[in-house]
Motif scaffolding. Structure first.
Motif, short mmCIF file in Angstrom:
data_model
loop_
_atom_site.label_atom_id
_atom_site.label_comp_id
_atom_site.label_asym_id
_atom_site.label_seq_id
_atom_site.Cartn_x
_atom_site.Cartn_y
_atom_site.Cartn_z
N ILE A 5 0.98 -1.33 0.09
CA ILE A 5 -0.03 -0.06 -0.03
C ILE A 5 0.87 1.32 0.15
N GLU A 6 0.63 2.14 -1.00
CA GLU A 6 1.39 3.39 -0.80
C GLU A 6 0.60 4.49 -0.16
N HIS A 8 0.23 8.30 0.69
CA HIS A 8 0.79 9.98 0.92
C HIS A 8 0.07 10.68 1.93
N SER A 50 5.56 9.99 0.61
CA SER A 50 5.13 8.92 0.00
C SER A 50 5.93 7.77 0.57
N LYS A 83 -3.74 9.89 1.96
CA LYS A 83 -4.32 9.04 0.98
C LYS A 83 -3.83 7.87 0.57
N GLU A 85 -3.11 4.04 -1.55
CA GLU A 85 -3.32 3.61 -3.31
C GLU A 85 -2.58 2.24 -2.73
N VAL A 86 -3.35 1.49 -3.90
CA VAL A 86 -2.64 -0.05 -4.13
C VAL A 86 -1.47 0.45 -4.97
N PRO A 88 1.29 0.51 -7.42
CA PRO A 88 0.93 0.36 -9.01
C PRO A 88 1.52 -0.78 -9.57
#
Length: 90
Positions: A5-6, A8, A50, A83, A85-86, A88
């Motif tokens: 998981i990324e 931010h 990040s 935030k 994000e999965v 990439p």
């Protein structure tokens, strides 16, 4: 299973002379510093981190986010957005 998981995390604006200290802080939490500078707008500079974390369960992710939030708070940085994000490459 959540995998990579990324995260931010954006903080309130920094003065020019505070950016280097922010970069040092990012290294201390094993995160990449990012400072986006827009050409105009109320929030023209957006400092953030990040960080990719590996986790197997939602509880692990939540725990890491709380740990990071505490690190920001301890250093006096005001978080304005988080935030997720999965990553990439998945």
């Amino acid at each position: 299973m959540l995998n990579d998981i990324e995260i931010h995390m954006t903080i309130s604006d920094l003065k020019e002379n505070e950016i280097e200290e922010f970069e040092i802080f990012c290294k201390s939490i094993q995160a990449k510093p990012i400072v986006i500078e827009l050409s105009k707008g109320e929030f023209y500079r957006q400092p953030m981190i990040s960080k990719v974390i590996k986790c197997e369960a939602k509880a692990e992710l939540e725990s890491e986010i709380r740990r990071l939030e505490k690190s920001f708070e301890t250093r006096g940085y005001k978080l304005v957005r988080t935030k997720l994000e999965v990553a990439p490459w998945q």
